[in-house]
Design a protein around this motif. Structure first.
Motif, PDB file in Angstrom:
ATOM      1  N   SER A   1       0.866  -1.182   0.000  1.00  0.00           N
ATOM      2  CA  SER A   1       0.000   0.000   0.000  1.00  0.00           C
ATOM      3  C   SER A   1       0.894   1.220   0.000  1.00  0.00           C
ATOM      4  CB  SER A   1      -0.932   0.001   1.210  1.00  0.00           C
ATOM      5  OG  SER A   1      -0.182  -0.005   2.403  1.00  0.00           O
TER       6      SER A   1
ATOM      7  N   ARG B   1      -2.647  10.148   3.141  1.00  0.00           N
ATOM      8  CA  ARG B   1      -3.810   9.625   2.414  1.00  0.00           C
ATOM      9  C   ARG B   1      -3.401   8.427   1.562  1.00  0.00           C
ATOM     10  NH1 ARG B   1      -5.610  15.135  -0.435  1.00  0.00           N
ATOM     11  NH2 ARG B   1      -3.482  14.852  -1.115  1.00  0.00           N
TER      12      ARG B   1
ATOM     13  N   THR C   1      -2.916   6.061  -1.424  1.00  0.00           N
ATOM     14  CA  THR C   1      -2.881   6.275  -2.866  1.00  0.00           C
ATOM     15  C   THR C   1      -2.951   4.953  -3.614  1.00  0.00           C
ATOM     16  OG1 THR C   1      -1.558   8.251  -2.513  1.00  0.00           O
ATOM     17  CG2 THR C   1      -1.536   7.340  -4.711  1.00  0.00           C
TER      18      THR C   1
ATOM     19  N   TYR D   1      -3.875   0.798  -2.863  1.00  0.00           N
ATOM     20  CA  TYR D   1      -4.511  -0.097  -1.903  1.00  0.00           C
ATOM     21  C   TYR D   1      -4.313  -1.540  -2.341  1.00  0.00           C
ATOM     22  CZ  TYR D   1      -7.634   3.965  -1.196  1.00  0.00           C
ATOM     23  OH  TYR D   1      -8.157   5.210  -0.972  1.00  0.00           O
TER      24      TYR D   1
ATOM     25  N   THR E   1      -5.584  -1.228  -6.346  1.00  0.00           N
ATOM     26  CA  THR E   1      -6.442  -0.071  -6.587  1.00  0.00           C
ATOM     27  C   THR E   1      -5.616   1.193  -6.402  1.00  0.00           C
ATOM     28  OG1 THR E   1      -8.337  -1.288  -5.718  1.00  0.00           O
ATOM     29  CG2 THR E   1      -8.568   1.092  -5.869  1.00  0.00           C
TER      30      THR E   1
ATOM     31  N   GLU F   1      -5.779   5.574  -6.287  1.00  0.00           N
ATOM     32  CA  GLU F   1      -6.690   6.699  -6.072  1.00  0.00           C
ATOM     33  C   GLU F   1      -5.997   8.006  -6.403  1.00  0.00           C
ATOM     34  OE1 GLU F   1      -9.446   8.835  -2.640  1.00  0.00           O
ATOM     35  OE2 GLU F   1      -8.545   6.894  -2.239  1.00  0.00           O
ATOM     36  N   ASN F   2      -6.713   8.862  -7.127  1.00  0.00           N
ATOM     37  CA  ASN F   2      -6.243  10.213  -7.429  1.00  0.00           C
ATOM     38  C   ASN F   2      -6.987  11.152  -6.484  1.00  0.00           C
ATOM     39  OD1 ASN F   2      -5.931  12.826  -8.436  1.00  0.00           O
ATOM     40  ND2 ASN F   2      -5.780  12.105 -10.540  1.00  0.00           N
ATOM     41  N   HIS F   3      -6.270  11.730  -5.526  1.00  0.00           N
ATOM     42  CA  HIS F   3      -6.923  12.569  -4.518  1.00  0.00           C
ATOM     43  C   HIS F   3      -7.391  13.920  -5.075  1.00  0.00           C
ATOM     44  CE1 HIS F   3      -6.170   9.799  -1.294  1.00  0.00           C
ATOM     45  NE2 HIS F   3      -4.927   9.663  -1.711  1.00  0.00           N
TER      46      HIS F   3
ATOM     47  N   GLY G   1     -10.574  12.606  -6.873  1.00  0.00           N
ATOM     48  CA  GLY G   1     -11.404  11.726  -6.066  1.00  0.00           C
ATOM     49  C   GLY G   1     -11.730  10.407  -6.741  1.00  0.00           C
ATOM     50  N   GLN G   2     -11.081  10.123  -7.868  1.00  0.00           N
ATOM     51  CA  GLN G   2     -11.374   8.897  -8.602  1.00  0.00           C
ATOM     52  C   GLN G   2     -10.501   7.746  -8.120  1.00  0.00           C
ATOM     53  OE1 GLN G   2     -10.973   9.661 -12.774  1.00  0.00           O
ATOM     54  NE2 GLN G   2     -12.919  10.738 -12.877  1.00  0.00           N
ATOM     55  N   LYS G   3     -11.104   6.559  -8.105  1.00  0.00           N
ATOM     56  CA  LYS G   3     -10.403   5.316  -7.795  1.00  0.00           C
ATOM     57  C   LYS G   3     -10.555   4.386  -8.981  1.00  0.00           C
ATOM     58  CE  LYS G   3     -11.443   5.355  -2.869  1.00  0.00           C
ATOM     59  NZ  LYS G   3     -12.074   4.612  -1.768  1.00  0.00           N
TER      60      LYS G   3
ATOM     61  N   LYS H   1     -10.231   2.954 -15.303  1.00  0.00           N
ATOM     62  CA  LYS H   1     -11.536   3.407 -14.829  1.00  0.00           C
ATOM     63  C   LYS H   1     -12.497   3.242 -16.000  1.00  0.00           C
ATOM     64  CE  LYS H   1     -14.232   5.569 -11.876  1.00  0.00           C
ATOM     65  NZ  LYS H   1     -14.608   5.050 -10.609  1.00  0.00           N
TER      66      LYS H   1
END
Length: 110
Positions: A48, A55, A57, A59, A71, A73-75, A78-80, A98
């Motif tokens: 991870s 935060r 990024t 997972y 997985t 994530e773009n903070h 907000g997209q995963k 995505k």
């Protein structure tokens, strides 16, 4: 015929050169294309990554069906999305998906 054989041999050698291994180690600090340092850690064979603000990024990155999958994530947006990760020397190639879209990112080992 010789050209076809040479092409097949070259493809085989390339595939071996980029083969993933369950022993790949992504742990450490990685610099993103935007200059952000992500710290990746290994917890019982799953990786991870967190940004400097703590935060998550990346997972649940695990070796599955001969690939590293997880997985991302773009903070900022907000997209995963699902991702595959490839260790290429001192670079980490991350292909995030995505829906029908995908994005390839390269992080550099620090």
């Amino acid at each position: 015929m010789k050209k076809v054989l040479c092409c097949l041999i070259a493809m085989f050698i390339t595939a071996i050169g980029f083969a993933q291994s369950a022993n790949d180690n992504f742990a450490g600090k990685w610099k993103t294309e935007d200059g952000v340092i992500i710290t990746i850690s290994n917890n019982s064979g799953k990786f991870s990554g967190v940004d400097p603000k703590g935060r998550p990024t990346l997972y649940n990155v695990r070796f599955e069906k001969n690939e590293w999958k997880g997985t991302a994530e773009n903070h900022e947006t907000g997209q995963k999305g699902n991702c595959e990760i490839y260790l290429e020397g001192k670079k980490l190639k991350i292909v995030a998906h995505k829906g029908i879209f995908s994005k390839t990112m390269y992080w550099v080992k620090q």
